[in-house]
Design a protein around this motif. Structure first.
Motif, PDB file in Angstrom:
ATOM      1  N   VAL A 167       3.574  10.496  -6.940  1.00  0.00           N
ATOM      2  CA  VAL A 167       4.447  10.847  -8.064  1.00  0.00           C
ATOM      3  C   VAL A 167       3.619  11.098  -9.321  1.00  0.00           C
ATOM      4  O   VAL A 167       3.860  12.052 -10.079  1.00  0.00           O
ATOM      5  CB  VAL A 167       5.484   9.727  -8.300  1.00  0.00           C
ATOM      6  N   ALA A 168       2.610  10.238  -9.552  1.00  0.00           N
ATOM      7  CA  ALA A 168       1.750  10.409 -10.732  1.00  0.00           C
ATOM      8  C   ALA A 168       1.006  11.739 -10.678  1.00  0.00           C
ATOM      9  O   ALA A 168       0.881  12.446 -11.694  1.00  0.00           O
ATOM     10  CB  ALA A 168       0.767   9.246 -10.824  1.00  0.00           C
ATOM     11  N   LEU A 169       0.498  12.105  -9.500  1.00  0.00           N
ATOM     12  CA  LEU A 169      -0.222  13.375  -9.359  1.00  0.00           C
ATOM     13  C   LEU A 169       0.685  14.560  -9.673  1.00  0.00           C
ATOM     14  O   LEU A 169       0.268  15.521 -10.335  1.00  0.00           O
ATOM     15  CB  LEU A 169      -0.786  13.498  -7.942  1.00  0.00           C
ATOM     16  N   ARG A 170       1.929  14.505  -9.208  1.00  0.00           N
ATOM     17  CA  ARG A 170       2.851  15.610  -9.494  1.00  0.00           C
ATOM     18  C   ARG A 170       3.120  15.729 -10.988  1.00  0.00           C
ATOM     19  O   ARG A 170       3.206  16.827 -11.533  1.00  0.00           O
ATOM     20  CB  ARG A 170       4.163  15.406  -8.723  1.00  0.00           C
ATOM     21  N   HIS A 171       3.236  14.578 -11.669  1.00  0.00           N
ATOM     22  CA  HIS A 171       3.464  14.624 -13.112  1.00  0.00           C
ATOM     23  C   HIS A 171       2.224  15.088 -13.879  1.00  0.00           C
ATOM     24  O   HIS A 171       2.337  15.535 -15.024  1.00  0.00           O
ATOM     25  CB  HIS A 171       3.897  13.241 -13.612  1.00  0.00           C
TER      26      HIS A 171
ATOM     27  N   ALA B 263      -0.441  16.802  -3.389  1.00  0.00           N
ATOM     28  CA  ALA B 263      -0.210  15.360  -3.509  1.00  0.00           C
ATOM     29  C   ALA B 263       0.206  14.772  -2.169  1.00  0.00           C
ATOM     30  O   ALA B 263      -0.246  13.690  -1.774  1.00  0.00           O
ATOM     31  CB  ALA B 263       0.857  15.087  -4.567  1.00  0.00           C
ATOM     32  N   ARG B 264       1.058  15.501  -1.447  1.00  0.00           N
ATOM     33  CA  ARG B 264       1.496  15.025  -0.140  1.00  0.00           C
ATOM     34  C   ARG B 264       0.337  15.002   0.846  1.00  0.00           C
ATOM     35  O   ARG B 264       0.216  14.089   1.670  1.00  0.00           O
ATOM     36  CB  ARG B 264       2.628  15.910   0.371  1.00  0.00           C
ATOM     37  N   ASP B 265      -0.556  16.000   0.753  1.00  0.00           N
ATOM     38  CA  ASP B 265      -1.707  16.040   1.661  1.00  0.00           C
ATOM     39  C   ASP B 265      -2.629  14.843   1.444  1.00  0.00           C
ATOM     40  O   ASP B 265      -3.154  14.262   2.405  1.00  0.00           O
ATOM     41  CB  ASP B 265      -2.492  17.341   1.452  1.00  0.00           C
TER      42      ASP B 265
ATOM     43  N   VAL C 149       0.834  -1.203   0.000  1.00  0.00           N
ATOM     44  CA  VAL C 149       0.000   0.000   0.000  1.00  0.00           C
ATOM     45  C   VAL C 149       0.869   1.254   0.000  1.00  0.00           C
ATOM     46  O   VAL C 149       0.571   2.236  -0.682  1.00  0.00           O
ATOM     47  CB  VAL C 149      -0.949  -0.016   1.217  1.00  0.00           C
ATOM     48  N   GLU C 150       1.960   1.243   0.768  1.00  0.00           N
ATOM     49  CA  GLU C 150       2.860   2.392   0.783  1.00  0.00           C
ATOM     50  C   GLU C 150       3.449   2.635  -0.604  1.00  0.00           C
ATOM     51  O   GLU C 150       3.611   3.777  -1.033  1.00  0.00           O
ATOM     52  CB  GLU C 150       3.987   2.176   1.798  1.00  0.00           C
ATOM     53  N   LEU C 151       3.771   1.546  -1.306  1.00  0.00           N
ATOM     54  CA  LEU C 151       4.270   1.692  -2.666  1.00  0.00           C
ATOM     55  C   LEU C 151       3.205   2.324  -3.558  1.00  0.00           C
ATOM     56  O   LEU C 151       3.493   3.211  -4.372  1.00  0.00           O
ATOM     57  CB  LEU C 151       4.688   0.326  -3.216  1.00  0.00           C
ATOM     58  N   ALA C 152       1.940   1.885  -3.395  1.00  0.00           N
ATOM     59  CA  ALA C 152       0.855   2.440  -4.202  1.00  0.00           C
ATOM     60  C   ALA C 152       0.661   3.929  -3.914  1.00  0.00           C
ATOM     61  O   ALA C 152       0.464   4.740  -4.831  1.00  0.00           O
ATOM     62  CB  ALA C 152      -0.439   1.676  -3.922  1.00  0.00           C
ATOM     63  N   ILE C 153       0.730   4.319  -2.634  1.00  0.00           N
ATOM     64  CA  ILE C 153       0.565   5.729  -2.268  1.00  0.00           C
ATOM     65  C   ILE C 153       1.703   6.568  -2.846  1.00  0.00           C
ATOM     66  O   ILE C 153       1.485   7.652  -3.396  1.00  0.00           O
ATOM     67  CB  ILE C 153       0.495   5.873  -0.734  1.00  0.00           C
TER      68      ILE C 153
END
Length: 589
Positions: free
Chosen positions: A535-539, A547-549, A526-530
């Motif tokens: 990263v996808a959101l930033r791109h 994205a961090r929030d 799950v941590e990998l998915a988050i």
């Protein structure tokens, strides 16, 4: 192949593999290592034992490839700079060992009435040791890259080089002449040069180029084929040139050691090495004629003792001359005291030329075989004698260091995850102690200056030795869910107030860890998915803070939103297996 022939092959395969695995498990459990177990299996199954398998040239040819794969892997792990730094040990210590041992053993053979040519062949043939056995025994103990292990390997490397001129001398000794005809000599020199050039061009240019192509295509089947081809090409070229196949594989591995595919090559070749090297030791065991050995025991035993003592004495004195400490020199001496597989080759060539009579040849083969059988026992004796000469210092020193620590972290499982956490702690100068059950990993970590204890993290004595009662945190990074849960339970039972952070495969495993008493459990999938989602959101143009929030919100809500997703809510295969696991199995972080 006929159906009957196929059945015979299948039956022989089942018997060899079944008996080999049984021998490996039994003799390792008894503390003798795998080599002795495989030799005994070969003796029992071979033509001079129960007769289930006959060995023969086909099995011998396949088994020799195991030694080739072993030396290829060693070359991969050894950078050219490391080998260059060993040049004094290879040509100095190794050259002196072959020369002095050969002269001493030849003198012994002459004293027993052998003519000069036969005494020379016997002396220098018995001066050689078994590269396959010695390297395998050092690898099993994680000592190949210790100081005494490197010196021993340097001697073995020179012995692999020395077999070439020794074989070249056989026809000269048989004919009584001391001057070779220039034509055959120049042809041999040209073949040797061509073989070395072929290995260099293939390892330096051709294979890296081919590996680049198949890696870009993500063609793993072709990658595996190229990895095996690299080993076989080196062995084939060296054999055509009259050189050692194992030496060619070592050079090929050395050339590819700087490749970006270094670790993947090692992973592809290692399974072949394990299987084929096991066949090599079984095949050596099959050559031992127990009846002849017992019949010749009155002659054989004094010769065996003389050979072992003289070779060990020469190696010990030379190792001390080259400033190896007494325990290391003793272990190297007892390790290298046996005869080797190149002795079979040299004596066979000499017997074919009439230098050795049949009786002497048979006795020499028995001498090498019996010395190889007792070699694992001698190595164990060397460990005990070395411990008496210099009691092991790292563990008491480590115990003293841990006893003085307070507020440190304790990492249970020092594999990839545990090692990464340790690097982060080191970077901030936070002290830690690790516990692991892999002896090779423990030895490597200690050589790197890390505080790593060998032991079972569910054992309260080991936990106490690691200073868990004075620690500020326990991290459980073991990837086996059942073992990790037992470690958490043990820590919580004996040290109820210590904070515990644990690794979990998925959300269900996280819940089980929390129920067992951990302060926090990190579900890696799950941590990998988050992380990937952030990263996808930033791109996609989302601000990094937003994205961090979102990622933090998912974590604060204890992954409740993610539990509704069917693929993430379903327990992983590893967690499912863990439910039925009843006995502890070793895990790695």
């Amino acid at each position: 192949m006929s159906e009957a022939g196929g059945d015979d092959l299948l039956t022989a395969t089942v018997i060899l593999l079944g008996a080999g695995v049984t021998g490996l498990v039994l003799f390792r459990r008894l503390g003798f290592g795998s080599v002795l177990g495989l030799l005994i299996v070969g003796m029992l199954l071979g033509p001079y034992g129960l007769g289930f398998a006959t060995g023969g040239t086909e099995l011998e040819g396949v088994a020799e490839i195991g030694v080739v794969f072993l030396l290829f892997l060693i070359g991969l792990e050894m950078q050219p700079e490391t080998l260059w730094g060993m040049r004094r040990a290879v040509f100095g210590l190794g050259g002196l060992q072959v020369t002095v041992s050969g002269v001493v053993m030849a003198g012994l053979a002459a004293a027993f009435g052998q003519p000069p040519a036969a005494a020379f062949i016997l002396g220098f043939g018995l001066a050689l040791s078994s590269t396959a056995m010695c390297v395998q025994m050092m690898e099993e103990r994680g000592e190949l890259y210790s100081d005494w292990g490197r010196r021993s390997f340097a001697i073995l490397l020179f012995q692999d080089l020395a077999i070439v001129p020794l074989l070249a001398l056989v026809p000269l000794l048989a004919g009584g002449g001391l001057v070779a005809e220039p034509g055959p000599f120049l042809l041999r020199l040209a073949m040797v040069s061509a073989a070395l050039l072929l290995v260099y061009l293939a390892g330096r240019h051709l294979l890296p180029w081919a590996l680049d192509i198949v890696a870009r295509q993500r063609n793993m089947e072709a990658f595996t084929g190229l990895a095996v081809l690299a080993v076989v090409v080196a062995a084939w070229a060296m054999r055509l040139g009259g050189l050692s196949m194992a030496l060619g594989a070592f050079l090929m591995g050395l050339l590819l050691s700087r490749s970006r595919y270094h670790y993947q090559l090692e992973a592809e070749v290692a399974p072949f090495k394990g299987l084929l090297l096991g066949l090599f030791f079984i095949d050596v065991g099959m050559t031992v004629d127990l009846g002849a050995l017992l019949a010749d025991l009155p002659r054989l035993l004094p010769l065996l003792l003389a050979m072992l003592v003289l070779k060990a004495a020469v190696v010990y004195l030379l190792a001390r001359l080259f400033r190896l400490d007494r325990p290391g020199a003793l272990r190297s001496a007892l390790l290298l005291s046996q005869g080797g597989e190149f002795g079979f080759v040299l004596f066979g060539a000499a017997a074919a030329r009439g230098i050795l009579d049949p009786d002497t040849y048979g006795l020499a083969i028995l001498l090498i075989s019996s010395s190889m059988i007792v070699s694992p026992l001698l190595q164990r004796l060397g460990d005990r004698l070395a411990a008496r000469l210099r009691p092991p210092q790292p563990l008491p020193a480590l115990e003293q260091m841990v006893a003085e620590m307070e507020g440190h972290a304790v990492i249970c499982g020092y594999g990839r995850v545990g090692g990464t956490v340790g690097m982060m702690l080191d970077g901030l100068e936070i002290p830690f102690v690790a516990i692991d059950q892999d002896p090779v990993r423990v030895e490597a970590g200690r050589r790197g200056g890390k505080r790593i204890l060998y032991g079972n993290a569910t054992d309260p004595k080991v936990l106490k030795l690691a200073g868990v009662g004075r620690a500020g945190l326990v991290l459980v990074t073991i990837d086996n869910p059942a073992v990790a849960e037992r470690v958490v339970t043990a820590v919580r039972n004996f040290f109820p107030d210590i904070p515990i952070v644990a690794r979990a495969r998925d959300l269900e495993m996280r819940d089980r860890m929390l129920a067992a008493g951990v302060s926090e459990a990190v579900p890696e999938a799950v941590e990998l998915a988050i992380t990937l989602g952030a990263v996808a959101l930033r791109h996609m143009g989302v601000a990094e803070a937003d994205a961090r929030d979102i990622a933090d919100m998912l974590r604060r809500r204890a992954f409740a939103a993610l539990r509704r997703h069917p693929s993430l809510a379903r327990p992983s295969e590893a967690t499912g297996r863990a439910r039925a696991l009843e006995e502890e199995a070793p895990g790695a972080g």
